[in-house]
Design a protein around this motif. Structure first.
Motif, mmCIF file in Angstrom:
data_model
loop_
_atom_site.group_PDB
_atom_site.id
_atom_site.type_symbol
_atom_site.label_atom_id
_atom_site.label_comp_id
_atom_site.label_asym_id
_atom_site.label_seq_id
_atom_site.Cartn_x
_atom_site.Cartn_y
_atom_site.Cartn_z
ATOM 1 N N LEU A 157 -3.847 0.089 -5.061
ATOM 2 C CA LEU A 157 -3.063 -1.248 -4.237
ATOM 3 C C LEU A 157 -3.607 -2.647 -4.074
ATOM 4 C CD1 LEU A 157 -4.208 0.936 -0.003
ATOM 5 C CD2 LEU A 157 -2.204 0.785 -2.361
ATOM 6 N N THR A 158 -2.652 -3.406 -4.066
ATOM 7 C CA THR A 158 -3.335 -4.623 -4.816
ATOM 8 C C THR A 158 -3.134 -5.592 -3.832
ATOM 9 O OG1 THR A 158 -0.880 -5.876 -5.565
ATOM 10 C CG2 THR A 158 -2.401 -5.031 -7.257
ATOM 11 N N LEU A 159 -4.455 -6.446 -3.211
ATOM 12 C CA LEU A 159 -4.145 -7.531 -1.545
ATOM 13 C C LEU A 159 -4.490 -8.268 -2.009
ATOM 14 C CD1 LEU A 159 -7.009 -4.527 -1.138
ATOM 15 C CD2 LEU A 159 -4.810 -4.338 -0.370
ATOM 16 N N GLY A 160 -3.900 -9.468 -2.781
ATOM 17 C CA GLY A 160 -3.719 -10.189 -2.874
ATOM 18 C C GLY A 160 -5.048 -11.393 -3.071
ATOM 19 N N GLY A 161 -5.700 -11.954 -2.847
ATOM 20 C CA GLY A 161 -7.143 -12.713 -3.307
ATOM 21 C C GLY A 161 -7.961 -11.784 -2.269
ATOM 22 N N GLU A 162 -8.082 -11.042 -1.618
ATOM 23 C CA GLU A 162 -8.918 -10.132 -1.844
ATOM 24 C C GLU A 162 -8.901 -9.024 -2.664
ATOM 25 O OE1 GLU A 162 -7.684 -8.499 2.653
ATOM 26 O OE2 GLU A 162 -6.571 -11.085 2.864
ATOM 27 N N PRO A 168 -13.036 -6.884 -6.669
ATOM 28 C CA PRO A 168 -13.064 -8.401 -5.661
ATOM 29 C C PRO A 168 -11.847 -8.957 -6.943
ATOM 30 C CG PRO A 168 -14.697 -7.517 -6.617
ATOM 31 C CD PRO A 168 -14.348 -6.786 -7.008
ATOM 32 N N ALA A 169 -10.761 -9.291 -6.251
ATOM 33 C CA ALA A 169 -9.530 -10.598 -6.883
ATOM 34 C C ALA A 169 -10.902 -12.009 -8.137
ATOM 35 C CB ALA A 169 -8.803 -11.498 -6.330
ATOM 36 N N ALA A 170 -10.455 -12.504 -9.115
ATOM 37 C CA ALA A 170 -11.478 -13.313 -9.499
ATOM 38 C C ALA A 170 -11.216 -14.663 -9.250
ATOM 39 C CB ALA A 170 -10.616 -14.026 -10.698
ATOM 40 N N THR A 171 -11.815 -15.698 -8.601
ATOM 41 C CA THR A 171 -11.782 -16.616 -7.440
ATOM 42 C C THR A 171 -11.203 -17.355 -8.685
ATOM 43 O OG1 THR A 171 -14.468 -16.514 -6.629
ATOM 44 C CG2 THR A 171 -12.985 -18.438 -6.968
ATOM 45 N N VAL A 172 -9.609 -17.804 -7.896
ATOM 46 C CA VAL A 172 -8.786 -19.441 -8.455
ATOM 47 C C VAL A 172 -8.499 -19.306 -7.492
ATOM 48 C CG1 VAL A 172 -6.888 -17.887 -9.111
ATOM 49 C CG2 VAL A 172 -7.683 -19.272 -10.563
ATOM 50 N N THR A 173 -7.545 -21.294 -8.015
ATOM 51 C CA THR A 173 -6.721 -21.980 -7.177
ATOM 52 C C THR A 173 -5.262 -21.172 -7.535
ATOM 53 O OG1 THR A 173 -8.120 -23.970 -7.330
ATOM 54 C CG2 THR A 173 -5.892 -24.215 -6.333
ATOM 55 N N THR A 190 4.304 -16.005 -8.606
ATOM 56 C CA THR A 190 4.905 -15.695 -9.123
ATOM 57 C C THR A 190 4.952 -14.472 -10.215
ATOM 58 O OG1 THR A 190 6.487 -17.192 -8.023
ATOM 59 C CG2 THR A 190 7.310 -15.296 -9.879
ATOM 60 N N GLY A 191 4.980 -12.918 -10.108
ATOM 61 C CA GLY A 191 4.451 -12.860 -11.561
ATOM 62 C C GLY A 191 2.864 -11.938 -11.028
ATOM 63 N N ALA A 192 2.589 -12.349 -9.882
ATOM 64 C CA ALA A 192 0.903 -11.559 -10.905
ATOM 65 C C ALA A 192 1.085 -10.168 -9.666
ATOM 66 C CB ALA A 192 0.112 -12.306 -8.401
ATOM 67 N N GLY A 193 1.633 -9.508 -9.887
ATOM 68 C CA GLY A 193 1.594 -7.781 -8.760
ATOM 69 C C GLY A 193 2.426 -7.654 -10.440
ATOM 70 N N ASP A 194 3.375 -8.145 -11.335
ATOM 71 C CA ASP A 194 3.758 -7.500 -12.012
ATOM 72 C C ASP A 194 2.903 -7.861 -13.905
ATOM 73 O OD1 ASP A 194 6.265 -6.768 -11.319
ATOM 74 O OD2 ASP A 194 6.885 -8.891 -12.029
ATOM 75 N N THR A 195 2.027 -8.929 -14.050
ATOM 76 C CA THR A 195 0.906 -9.022 -14.101
ATOM 77 C C THR A 195 -0.431 -8.091 -14.884
ATOM 78 O OG1 THR A 195 1.047 -11.658 -14.433
ATOM 79 C CG2 THR A 195 -0.826 -10.584 -15.734
HETATM 80 P P1 ATP Z 1 3.858 -11.692 -6.407
HETATM 81 O O1 ATP Z 1 4.488 -10.227 -5.722
HETATM 82 O O2 ATP Z 1 3.329 -12.186 -6.186
HETATM 83 O O3 ATP Z 1 3.679 -10.705 -8.505
HETATM 84 P P2 ATP Z 1 2.332 -8.951 -5.316
HETATM 85 O O4 ATP Z 1 2.762 -8.928 -3.797
HETATM 86 O O5 ATP Z 1 3.118 -8.009 -5.688
HETATM 87 O O6 ATP Z 1 2.118 -10.261 -5.895
HETATM 88 P P3 ATP Z 1 -0.369 -9.283 -5.058
HETATM 89 O O7 ATP Z 1 -1.148 -8.226 -4.266
HETATM 90 O O8 ATP Z 1 0.115 -10.759 -4.324
HETATM 91 O O9 ATP Z 1 0.601 -8.164 -5.327
HETATM 92 O O10 ATP Z 1 -1.265 -9.472 -6.196
HETATM 93 C C1 ATP Z 1 -1.525 -8.792 -7.528
HETATM 94 C C2 ATP Z 1 -2.684 -9.349 -7.962
HETATM 95 O O11 ATP Z 1 -2.739 -10.788 -8.416
HETATM 96 C C3 ATP Z 1 -4.150 -9.848 -7.268
HETATM 97 O O12 ATP Z 1 -4.739 -7.679 -6.851
HETATM 98 C C4 ATP Z 1 -4.556 -10.471 -7.824
HETATM 99 O O13 ATP Z 1 -5.885 -9.362 -9.023
HETATM 100 C C5 ATP Z 1 -3.835 -11.309 -7.508
HETATM 101 N N1 ATP Z 1 -4.067 -11.947 -7.136
HETATM 102 C C6 ATP Z 1 -2.905 -11.920 -6.153
HETATM 103 N N2 ATP Z 1 -3.478 -12.894 -5.305
HETATM 104 C C7 ATP Z 1 -4.701 -14.303 -5.676
HETATM 105 C C8 ATP Z 1 -5.285 -15.320 -5.419
HETATM 106 N N3 ATP Z 1 -5.007 -15.743 -4.677
HETATM 107 N N4 ATP Z 1 -6.557 -15.341 -6.346
HETATM 108 C C9 ATP Z 1 -6.739 -15.220 -6.994
HETATM 109 N N5 ATP Z 1 -6.134 -13.230 -7.963
HETATM 110 C C10 ATP Z 1 -4.847 -13.331 -6.982
#
Ligand code: ATP
Length: 298
Positions: free
Chosen positions: A211-216, A230-235, A240-245
């Motif tokens: 389960l990916t939880l964005g910045g959490e 935990p997610a890495a701390t970043v601005t 876009t593409g975070a989930g795919d990466t």
């Molecule tokens: P997206 O649709 O934007 O590609 P997603 O909704 O599929 O993403 P998210 O859970 O939002 O998936 O993000 C995937 C991963 O990206 C998180 O688990 C985290 O590692 C990283 N991430 C996303 N947002 C942040 C953030 N604000 N700071 C640091 N890492 C982040």
């Protein structure tokens, strides 16, 4: 080991806006980037850059966008098996981004929705037991299920990201070895969240649920238990593409080490996704080969 990514490929047009529009509103925007995208292509590119043999099966039309797609994919370490549909438009995404890093995405599926099961599974004839089959939510219901069933027959490892979300995906869990879901997908498909959502997926037959939880950060669950990373701390500039990466890196990390999905793969995925969120665009925001190799060596 090889990864067969069967999914979509798009041209992504990213438009920055000051705030998400209300229904009926007309607002001004600014074109930020035009980039290769599509969840299938994104995951294939990340795995290829990470050093895993990556095969992309995806449909395109016969328009100017198919030329953009071909030329951008040719720059990547991806074996692209594009299926061309005469008379169809290639798929594209319009991505709205706001200054706080949020996005909203509309993706067309005229080409992806036309891919037939026989075209989708043709390259699997060369696969070997243990290879990865990587799917997302852009293909038709029948083709999605058919690919997963073929993968089971061939003893391949299936990885699935149920995005864009459809209720039907909740019927597929017994065919899926590794599932990656964001918060909204987990809530919609399991009716619950966090640990309870992960447990629902494992009980339904998924071997590893992420389960990916964005910045959490992220959660990895299996029958052996649950880990929170935990997610890495970043601005965050553009998510876009975070989930795919994240998904591409996690799969490449464990496939290249020849191990099942583990905490190290999730840490690698978090580091790579942090790079993507810190840059604008889709493909152009992904970590480079050198960045991914450094991340995977950690
Ligand atoms: P997206 O649709 O934007 O590609 P997603 O909704 O599929 O993403 P998210 O859970 O939002 O998936 O993000 C995937 C991963 O990206 C998180 O688990 C985290 O590692 C990283 N991430 C996303 N947002 C942040 C953030 N604000 N700071 C640091 N890492 C982040």
């Amino acid at each position: 080991m090889r990864a067969y990514v069967i999914g979509n490929v798009t041209v992504d047009e990213t438009i920055s806006i000051s705030a998400m529009p209300e229904a009926g509103a007309s607002i001004l925007g600014h074109e930020e980037t035009r980039d290769l995208g599509g969840k299938g292509a994104n995951q294939a590119v990340v795995m290829g850059r990470a050093g895993l043999a990556s095969i992309l099966v995806a449909a395109v039309g016969d328009d100017f966008r198919s030329e953009i797609i071909r030329s951008q994919l040719a720059e990547e370490p991806v074996d692209a098996r594009l299926v061309r549909f005469g008379g169809k438009a290639s798929d594209f995404s319009i991505i709205f981004t706001t200054p706080d890093g949020e996005n909203a995405i509309v993706t067309t599926t005229d080409s992806a929705g036309s891919l037939t099961l026989s075209e989708a599974i043709r390259p699997l004839a060369e696969s070997a037991s243990g290879d990865l089959v990587v799917l997302q939510g852009n293909l038709s219901d029948d083709v999605t299920r058919g690919i997963l069933e073929e993968a089971r027959r061939r003893q391949l490892v299936t990885a699935f990201n149920p995005s864009p979300l459809r209720r039907f995906f909740a019927d597929l869990w017994p065919l899926i070895d590794i599932a990656f879901l964001n918060k909204g997908e987990a809530e919609s498909l399991t009716g619950t969240c966090g640990q309870a959502a992960a447990s629902t997926l494992i009980s339904a037959g998924v071997k590893y649920a992420v389960l990916t939880l964005g910045g959490e950060g992220a959660m990895l669950a299996s029958r052996a238990g649950t880990l929170e990373i935990p997610a890495a701390t970043v601005t965050a500039i553009d998510t876009t593409g975070a989930g795919d990466t994240f998904m591409g890196t996690a799969l490449a990390s464990c496939a290249l080490r020849g191990v099942p999905l583990d905490a190290r793969a999730i840490r690698h995925a978090s580091a790579a996704a942090a790079v993507t969120v810190s840059r604008r665009g889709t493909r152009s925001a992904f970590p480079t080969k050198a960045e991914l190799h450094a991340i995977l060596a950690a």
